[in-house]
Design an enzyme around this catalytic site. Structure first.
Site, mmCIF file in Angstrom:
data_model
loop_
_atom_site.group_PDB
_atom_site.id
_atom_site.type_symbol
_atom_site.label_atom_id
_atom_site.label_comp_id
_atom_site.label_asym_id
_atom_site.label_seq_id
_atom_site.Cartn_x
_atom_site.Cartn_y
_atom_site.Cartn_z
ATOM 1 N N MET A 3 0.837 -1.196 0.000
ATOM 2 C CA MET A 3 0.000 0.000 0.000
ATOM 3 C C MET A 3 0.873 1.248 0.000
ATOM 4 O O MET A 3 1.551 1.550 0.984
ATOM 5 C CB MET A 3 -0.903 0.006 1.230
ATOM 6 C CG MET A 3 -1.859 -1.187 1.316
ATOM 7 S SD MET A 3 -3.030 -1.325 -0.057
ATOM 8 C CE MET A 3 -3.948 0.211 0.092
ATOM 9 N N GLU A 4 0.860 1.947 -1.115
ATOM 10 C CA GLU A 4 1.629 3.191 -1.253
ATOM 11 C C GLU A 4 1.019 4.018 -2.373
ATOM 12 O O GLU A 4 0.340 3.494 -3.250
ATOM 13 C CB GLU A 4 3.096 2.882 -1.555
ATOM 14 C CG GLU A 4 3.313 2.011 -2.794
ATOM 15 C CD GLU A 4 4.777 1.646 -2.998
ATOM 16 O OE1 GLU A 4 5.572 2.555 -3.250
ATOM 17 O OE2 GLU A 4 5.090 0.438 -2.906
#
Length: 251
Positions: free
Chosen positions: A128-129
């Protein structure tokens, strides 16, 4: 007056020395990557063809491989890396790069289609980025929406693979979206300019990605290096627990 001035200057210099010394002491309180005994890599197609036997002999203790992205992209080297790393005896896991312009249900199904359940594999990872360079998706959903979708993905990962998944994240994404959230999952944090505690506060973590410009035998060019947050015994316990029970606890 002249002697007083000299005393003042001396006092300021002494105070400065003490301040620098205090700052140095604070910095030294955080262990560097070399103080962790177990190190590994994460790779994708950009590392090209990897000699996994050489990597294993060169000290690579674990490997995370990019498997999928969104709901329609598979990393070109995933299958070769999956087979090669496992054949070399390296504990191996797969990760999914989340795409904010695709329904979470599509992404869950896509990952499950391309990453087989394996009893001896490391837990799956949800990456998650923010991807500022994406040419097709500039969407940044609100935090509440991301939390719900992450929950769906993580629950299904654990159900399908029988292992508690790990969340990979970056400093900016964690600060904006994940601070104080999902505390019951292990975290893999990126921090290339300091110990995770300096960037993530009191967030517990299982893996630390400490550089994107590392080098290891068997990989041409630069590669991400990662440290496991524990001793050699803790690493062996981590592997044993993961393989035997399908559950992983953060440090």
């Amino acid at each position: 007056m002249r002697s007083l001035s000299r005393l003042v200057r001396f006092g300021l210099i002494a105070a400065g020395v003490l301040l620098v010394s205090a700052c140095s002491t604070v910095e030294q309180a955080y262990p560097g990557p070399k103080e962790f005994p177990v190190h590994g890599i994460d790779v994708s197609k950009y590392q090209g063809v990897i000699d996994w036997q050489a990597a294993a002999q060169g000290g690579v203790r674990f490997a995370y491989l990019k498997a999928t992205e969104g709901g329609d992209r598979v990393d070109d080297q995933f299958q070769a890396n999956w087979n090669g790393a496992r054949a070399a005896g390296i504990p191996t896991g797969a990760y999914h790069f989340y795409y904010f312009c695709r329904p979470v249900e599509d992404q869950i199904a896509w990952f499950k289609t391309h990453v087989p359940p394996a009893a001896d594999a490391l837990p799956p990872v949800l990456d998650m980025e923010w991807n500022q360079l994406s040419p097709t998706c500039k969407l940044r959903p609100p935090a509440a929406k991301i939390h719900v979708d992450m929950g769906k993905f993580l629950v299904e990962m654990e159900r399908f693979y029988g292992k508690k998944p790990i969340i990979y994240t970056t400093v900016d994404f964690h600060r904006q979206i994940l601070t104080g959230e999902l505390e019951n999952y292990p975290f893999w944090v990126r921090s290339v300019s300091g110990h995770p505690e300096q960037r993530y506060g009191n967030r517990s973590w299982a893996f630390w990605q400490y550089t994107a410009t590392g080098s290891v035998p068997g990989v041409k060019g630069k590669v991400d290096r990662n440290a496991f947050a524990g001793s050699e015994k803790q690493w062996q316990d981590f592997l044993a627990q993961n393989i035997a029970t399908g559950s992983v606890a953060s440090n």
